[in-house]
Design a protein around this motif. Structure first.
Motif, short mmCIF file in Angstrom:
data_model
loop_
_atom_site.label_atom_id
_atom_site.label_comp_id
_atom_site.label_asym_id
_atom_site.label_seq_id
_atom_site.Cartn_x
_atom_site.Cartn_y
_atom_site.Cartn_z
N LEU A 83 16.21 0.84 27.52
CA LEU A 83 17.32 1.68 27.30
C LEU A 83 17.12 2.80 28.27
CD1 LEU A 83 19.72 2.24 25.42
CD2 LEU A 83 18.49 3.55 24.05
N ASP A 84 18.07 3.14 28.91
CA ASP A 84 18.18 4.32 29.71
C ASP A 84 17.67 5.58 29.02
OD1 ASP A 84 18.59 6.38 31.41
OD2 ASP A 84 20.89 6.05 31.69
N PRO A 85 16.44 6.08 29.62
CA PRO A 85 15.73 7.13 28.86
C PRO A 85 16.64 8.50 28.85
CG PRO A 85 14.26 6.27 30.49
CD PRO A 85 15.57 5.62 30.58
N ALA A 86 17.38 8.79 29.82
CA ALA A 86 18.36 9.87 30.28
C ALA A 86 19.53 9.76 28.67
CB ALA A 86 18.89 9.98 31.31
N PHE A 87 20.04 8.52 28.52
CA PHE A 87 20.92 8.40 27.64
C PHE A 87 20.23 8.73 26.18
CE2 PHE A 87 22.28 5.88 23.94
CZ PHE A 87 23.76 6.23 23.85
N ALA A 88 19.18 8.18 25.93
CA ALA A 88 18.33 8.34 24.62
C ALA A 88 18.16 10.19 24.58
CB ALA A 88 16.98 7.66 24.75
N GLU A 89 17.63 10.70 25.50
CA GLU A 89 17.47 12.23 25.43
C GLU A 89 18.66 12.90 25.29
OE1 GLU A 89 15.76 15.84 28.31
OE2 GLU A 89 15.24 13.85 28.89
N LYS A 90 19.90 12.50 25.91
CA LYS A 90 20.97 13.22 25.62
C LYS A 90 21.38 12.86 24.04
CE LYS A 90 23.15 12.46 30.00
NZ LYS A 90 24.18 11.73 30.86
N PHE A 91 21.33 11.86 23.50
CA PHE A 91 21.48 11.24 22.33
C PHE A 91 20.38 12.36 21.24
CE2 PHE A 91 20.85 8.60 18.27
CZ PHE A 91 21.97 8.49 17.82
N LEU A 92 19.22 12.33 21.46
CA LEU A 92 18.37 13.16 20.76
C LEU A 92 18.92 14.48 20.82
CD1 LEU A 92 15.95 13.22 18.89
CD2 LEU A 92 14.60 13.50 20.69
N ASN A 93 19.21 15.34 22.08
CA ASN A 93 19.75 16.47 22.28
C ASN A 93 20.89 16.96 21.28
OD1 ASN A 93 17.40 17.57 23.58
ND2 ASN A 93 18.49 16.86 25.58
N PHE A 94 21.99 15.76 21.21
CA PHE A 94 22.77 16.18 20.40
C PHE A 94 22.48 16.15 18.90
CE2 PHE A 94 26.30 14.13 17.58
CZ PHE A 94 27.37 14.78 18.02
N ILE A 95 21.49 15.37 18.36
CA ILE A 95 20.99 15.44 17.07
C ILE A 95 20.41 16.76 16.80
CG2 ILE A 95 19.34 14.16 15.39
CD1 ILE A 95 20.11 11.45 16.70
N ILE A 96 19.37 16.98 17.78
CA ILE A 96 18.52 18.19 17.38
C ILE A 96 19.52 19.38 17.18
CG2 ILE A 96 17.04 19.75 18.65
CD1 ILE A 96 15.49 17.34 20.00
N ALA A 97 20.49 19.58 18.10
CA ALA A 97 21.36 20.59 18.12
C ALA A 97 22.18 20.71 16.90
CB ALA A 97 22.65 20.57 19.27
N GLU A 98 22.48 19.52 15.92
CA GLU A 98 23.14 19.58 14.80
C GLU A 98 22.02 19.79 13.88
OE1 GLU A 98 26.48 18.91 12.02
OE2 GLU A 98 26.38 19.26 14.31
N VAL A 99 20.85 19.45 13.92
CA VAL A 99 19.82 19.90 12.81
C VAL A 99 19.59 21.26 12.85
CG1 VAL A 99 17.24 19.78 12.54
CG2 VAL A 99 18.61 17.49 13.07
N ILE A 100 19.55 22.08 14.19
CA ILE A 100 19.30 23.25 14.19
C ILE A 100 20.40 24.08 13.52
CG2 ILE A 100 19.14 25.33 15.90
CD1 ILE A 100 17.60 23.55 17.83
N ARG A 101 21.67 23.68 13.83
CA ARG A 101 22.87 24.34 13.16
C ARG A 101 22.80 24.24 11.66
NH1 ARG A 101 27.63 23.19 11.31
NH2 ARG A 101 27.51 20.92 11.54
N HIS A 102 22.51 23.13 11.12
CA HIS A 102 22.03 23.00 9.89
C HIS A 102 20.97 23.96 9.38
CE1 HIS A 102 23.59 18.43 9.49
NE2 HIS A 102 24.41 19.38 9.76
N HIS A 103 19.79 24.04 9.94
CA HIS A 103 18.55 24.95 9.76
C HIS A 103 19.09 26.33 9.45
CE1 HIS A 103 15.25 21.80 10.79
NE2 HIS A 103 16.21 21.17 10.20
N GLU A 104 20.05 26.72 10.68
CA GLU A 104 20.40 28.10 10.71
C GLU A 104 21.39 28.42 9.50
OE1 GLU A 104 20.50 28.66 15.40
OE2 GLU A 104 22.42 27.77 14.85
N ARG A 105 22.46 27.40 9.07
CA ARG A 105 23.13 27.59 8.06
C ARG A 105 22.25 27.64 6.63
NH1 ARG A 105 24.83 23.69 4.65
NH2 ARG A 105 24.40 22.17 6.16
N ILE A 106 21.43 26.88 6.36
CA ILE A 106 20.43 26.95 5.29
C ILE A 106 19.80 28.43 5.19
CG2 ILE A 106 18.27 26.10 4.12
CD1 ILE A 106 19.27 23.34 5.37
N ALA A 107 19.28 28.83 6.55
CA ALA A 107 18.74 30.07 6.41
C ALA A 107 19.57 31.30 6.36
CB ALA A 107 17.54 30.19 7.66
N GLY A 108 20.87 31.04 6.53
CA GLY A 108 21.85 31.93 6.47
C GLY A 108 21.83 33.05 7.80
N VAL A 109 21.38 32.52 9.01
CA VAL A 109 21.27 32.89 10.21
C VAL A 109 22.73 33.03 10.84
CG1 VAL A 109 20.27 32.85 12.46
CG2 VAL A 109 18.90 32.25 10.62
#
Length: 109
Positions: A83-109
């Motif tokens: 699988l194209d590693p660049a595609f996999a990285e883009k996909f993971l970066n998208f997920i990571i950004a969403e996770v960080i958004r959730h963590h900020e919301r949970i922390a009240g940031v």
């Protein structure tokens, strides 16, 4: 009314076979998409727990070192899976950004 030739009948058989094959492949794609959605839901359940722990212990929502490790790991997995590693990285970066958004919301940031 026109007469159907043998060639037309043969084309109908090819079309029918192609339609069946498309339906079979699309069914597989639909099943894979459903599995991806369910796996992402499970992943986000885990990351929500991580977010709660981080908030409880006042840890930052993002962990750049962990993110780099995960990206490197996922790129290697992608290469091994052809699988194209660049595609996999883009996909993971998208997920990571969403996770960080959730963590900020949970922390009240």
């Amino acid at each position: 009314m026109t007469e159907r030739t043998t060639a037309d009948t043969g084309q109908d058989e090819v079309d029918a076979h192609a339609k069946e094959e498309l339906a079979r492949l699309r069914g597989s794609i639909d099943n894979i998409d459903a599995a991806i959605v369910h796996m992402l839901a499970e992943r986000f359940k885990c990351t929500q727990e991580v977010g709660r722990l981080k908030a409880e212990f006042r840890l930052p929502p993002a962990d750049p070192a962990r993110e780099r490790e995960q990206i490197e790991r996922l790129r290697l997995l992608a290469e091994n899976a052809r699988l194209d590693p660049a595609f996999a990285e883009k996909f993971l970066n998208f997920i990571i950004a969403e996770v960080i958004r959730h963590h900020e919301r949970i922390a009240g940031v």
